[in-house]
Write a protein that holds these residues in place. Sequence first.
Motif, PDB file in Angstrom:
ATOM      1  N   SER A 147      85.806  48.365  28.848  1.00 44.59           N
ATOM      2  CA  SER A 147      84.711  48.015  29.633  1.00 44.59           C
ATOM      3  C   SER A 147      83.876  49.451  30.128  1.00 44.59           C
ATOM      4  N   LYS A 148      84.563  50.339  29.881  1.00 45.21           N
ATOM      5  CA  LYS A 148      83.776  51.649  30.420  1.00 45.21           C
ATOM      6  C   LYS A 148      83.372  52.353  28.985  1.00 45.21           C
ATOM      7  N   LYS A 149      83.622  51.869  27.782  1.00 43.59           N
ATOM      8  CA  LYS A 149      83.084  52.623  26.637  1.00 43.59           C
ATOM      9  C   LYS A 149      81.723  52.134  26.390  1.00 43.59           C
ATOM     10  N   ILE A 150      80.844  53.083  25.874  1.00 45.77           N
ATOM     11  CA  ILE A 150      79.563  52.784  25.337  1.00 45.77           C
ATOM     12  C   ILE A 150      79.560  51.962  24.289  1.00 45.77           C
ATOM     13  N   ARG A 151      79.136  50.635  24.149  1.00 46.65           N
ATOM     14  CA  ARG A 151      78.930  49.795  23.361  1.00 46.65           C
ATOM     15  C   ARG A 151      77.790  49.931  22.300  1.00 46.65           C
ATOM     16  N   VAL A 152      78.082  49.991  21.091  1.00 41.92           N
ATOM     17  CA  VAL A 152      77.267  50.375  20.070  1.00 41.92           C
ATOM     18  C   VAL A 152      76.803  49.166  19.092  1.00 41.92           C
ATOM     19  N   GLY A 153      75.595  49.220  18.820  1.00 39.98           N
ATOM     20  CA  GLY A 153      74.987  48.489  17.721  1.00 39.98           C
ATOM     21  C   GLY A 153      74.404  49.378  16.605  1.00 39.98           C
ATOM     22  N   ILE A 154      74.591  49.148  15.487  1.00 46.33           N
ATOM     23  CA  ILE A 154      74.251  49.788  14.406  1.00 46.33           C
ATOM     24  C   ILE A 154      73.200  48.989  13.543  1.00 46.33           C
ATOM     25  N   ILE A 155      72.101  49.500  13.165  1.00 48.42           N
ATOM     26  CA  ILE A 155      71.250  48.859  12.249  1.00 48.42           C
ATOM     27  C   ILE A 155      71.092  49.823  10.909  1.00 48.42           C
ATOM     28  N   GLY A 156      71.553  49.430   9.954  1.00 48.21           N
ATOM     29  CA  GLY A 156      71.536  49.941   8.585  1.00 48.21           C
ATOM     30  C   GLY A 156      72.964  50.379   8.377  1.00 48.21           C
ATOM     31  N   LEU A 157      73.436  50.043   7.005  1.00 46.84           N
ATOM     32  CA  LEU A 157      75.105  50.290   6.828  1.00 46.84           C
ATOM     33  C   LEU A 157      75.154  50.718   5.390  1.00 46.84           C
ATOM     34  N   GLY A 158      73.993  51.467   5.030  1.00 46.23           N
ATOM     35  CA  GLY A 158      74.211  52.497   3.630  1.00 46.23           C
ATOM     36  C   GLY A 158      75.277  53.668   3.757  1.00 46.23           C
ATOM     37  N   VAL A 159      75.078  54.530   2.922  1.00 49.42           N
ATOM     38  CA  VAL A 159      76.122  55.517   2.723  1.00 49.42           C
ATOM     39  C   VAL A 159      76.325  56.421   4.247  1.00 49.42           C
ATOM     40  N   ILE A 160      75.241  56.645   4.685  1.00 50.30           N
ATOM     41  CA  ILE A 160      75.017  57.497   5.818  1.00 50.30           C
ATOM     42  C   ILE A 160      75.517  56.633   7.093  1.00 50.30           C
ATOM     43  N   GLY A 161      74.923  55.412   7.318  1.00 50.71           N
ATOM     44  CA  GLY A 161      75.068  54.499   8.339  1.00 50.71           C
ATOM     45  C   GLY A 161      76.630  54.202   8.626  1.00 50.71           C
ATOM     46  N   GLU A 162      77.321  53.949   7.523  1.00 52.97           N
ATOM     47  CA  GLU A 162      78.682  53.597   7.239  1.00 52.97           C
ATOM     48  C   GLU A 162      79.327  54.892   7.616  1.00 52.97           C
ATOM     49  N   ARG A 163      79.090  56.068   7.143  1.00 56.11           N
ATOM     50  CA  ARG A 163      79.662  57.219   7.918  1.00 56.11           C
ATOM     51  C   ARG A 163      79.860  57.499   9.277  1.00 56.11           C
ATOM     52  N   ILE A 164      78.624  57.402   9.713  1.00 54.87           N
ATOM     53  CA  ILE A 164      78.736  57.603  11.394  1.00 54.87           C
ATOM     54  C   ILE A 164      79.218  56.268  11.965  1.00 54.87           C
ATOM     55  N   LEU A 165      79.069  55.130  11.418  1.00 49.32           N
ATOM     56  CA  LEU A 165      79.846  53.995  11.870  1.00 49.32           C
ATOM     57  C   LEU A 165      81.217  54.387  12.115  1.00 49.32           C
ATOM     58  N   ASN A 166      81.766  54.979  10.974  1.00 46.34           N
ATOM     59  CA  ASN A 166      83.187  55.433  11.156  1.00 46.34           C
ATOM     60  C   ASN A 166      83.552  56.389  12.306  1.00 46.34           C
ATOM     61  N   THR A 167      82.615  57.083  12.466  1.00 52.43           N
ATOM     62  CA  THR A 167      82.580  58.272  13.770  1.00 52.43           C
ATOM     63  C   THR A 167      82.760  57.467  15.108  1.00 52.43           C
ATOM     64  N   LYS A 210      85.472  56.820  23.373  1.00 52.42           N
ATOM     65  CA  LYS A 210      84.434  56.383  24.182  1.00 52.42           C
ATOM     66  C   LYS A 210      83.390  55.510  23.900  1.00 52.42           C
ATOM     67  N   THR A 211      83.574  54.946  22.592  1.00 52.27           N
ATOM     68  CA  THR A 211      82.659  54.045  22.027  1.00 52.27           C
ATOM     69  C   THR A 211      83.331  52.996  21.237  1.00 52.27           C
ATOM     70  N   GLU A 212      82.440  51.625  21.337  1.00 50.93           N
ATOM     71  CA  GLU A 212      83.061  50.425  20.805  1.00 50.93           C
ATOM     72  C   GLU A 212      81.717  50.099  20.098  1.00 50.93           C
ATOM     73  N   ILE A 213      81.842  49.637  18.917  1.00 51.82           N
ATOM     74  CA  ILE A 213      80.976  48.969  18.051  1.00 51.82           C
ATOM     75  C   ILE A 213      81.177  47.675  18.125  1.00 51.82           C
ATOM     76  N   ILE A 214      80.170  46.785  18.633  1.00 55.43           N
ATOM     77  CA  ILE A 214      80.154  45.331  18.836  1.00 55.43           C
ATOM     78  C   ILE A 214      79.213  44.608  18.265  1.00 55.43           C
ATOM     79  N   ALA A 215      78.152  45.259  17.153  1.00 59.65           N
ATOM     80  CA  ALA A 215      77.209  44.436  16.273  1.00 59.65           C
ATOM     81  C   ALA A 215      76.760  45.348  15.241  1.00 59.65           C
ATOM     82  N   ILE A 216      76.621  44.881  14.329  1.00 64.00           N
ATOM     83  CA  ILE A 216      76.127  45.506  13.007  1.00 64.00           C
ATOM     84  C   ILE A 216      75.050  44.709  12.542  1.00 64.00           C
ATOM     85  N   CYS A 217      73.991  45.322  11.629  1.00 67.97           N
ATOM     86  CA  CYS A 217      73.148  44.819  11.038  1.00 67.97           C
ATOM     87  C   CYS A 217      72.873  45.474   9.694  1.00 67.97           C
TER      88      CYS A 217
END
Length: 321
Positions: A4-24, A30-37
């Motif tokens: 509940s205290k994590k920063i909740r992240v949405g990601i737009i774009g899942l190319g090579v760079i997008g996926e690389r930072i997604l993994n980070t 302190k971050t949680e991915i909750i949506a992707i596009c």
Amino acid sequence: MENSKKIRVGIIGLGVIGERILNTFYKHPKTEIIAICDVVKERAEQISQKLNGVANYTDYKELLQNPNIDLVYVAIPPKYHHSVALDVLASGKHILCEKPLANSLQEAKELMEQAKKSGLVHAMHFPVYYTNAFQYIKNDVESGNIGEIRRIEIQTHFHKWPREWQQTEWIDGREQGGFVREVIPHFIQLTQALFGELEHIQSQLELPVDSEKCETGIMARMKLTDGTPVLVNGLSQIAQQEHLAFTIYGTKGTISLVNWTILEVGKYNEPTREKMLQLDNQPVDLITNIVNAINGDLADLIDFQAGYEVQKVLEALLQKV
């Protein structure tokens, strides 16, 4: 830290760079991915499965309607940064944007102004700034260890462009691709972070006969405000392994960042040698700085203002202004 205290992240774009930072983001405590596009439905669904079934979309506007998202990472081609980033800001969500900030100076200016008005955290993805190699360079320059700065050189040589892992159509196009847009902004940003404004920009591009294709070479000269020359030497489609270098020549020493991570230093009348850096001196990373900024804590971010300053130089190098 609880979810509940994590920063909740949405990601737009899942190319090579997008996926690389997604993994980070995924690995950060302190971050949680909750949506992707991604516009490619199969790609969004595939990545969603790897992330334990997070919400996935093909329309970024649907992602922005998710009220639980705190931060949006925009990792799409430059042509679309302006419209998408404006929508992110309008949705009231903090934003991390890929470089370059936009696809024109006017677009970048509008994004900078809207980001400032929003009061939201706005950051650019320039990761080299947060490495211990760059911090070593910064300390060496500010301490005077390399003496008076005589010249700065940026070299970007590629045996092939786009590179083997970058085989997407837009990155080879003149409208929004090319290594001048994709690679050189990193070194513009480092130069500006160290020395401030760049001016008197003169650029000569090598362009293929096909008007749809991006540049194959660039030679450019610019100056710091104190007159120190900054040279750019970029070339692709040559029989040489990829080689990138950001080199500062001083009266007491030379220091060079090679291929993103290798630091080479040399003193007066000595050859340059690789400098091994202590990993325990790693500065605070980009994602942690974003989290700190969102939480109102001390943070060091390359914001949209800095992105706009990079864009001004980039447009001049591309002979668009």
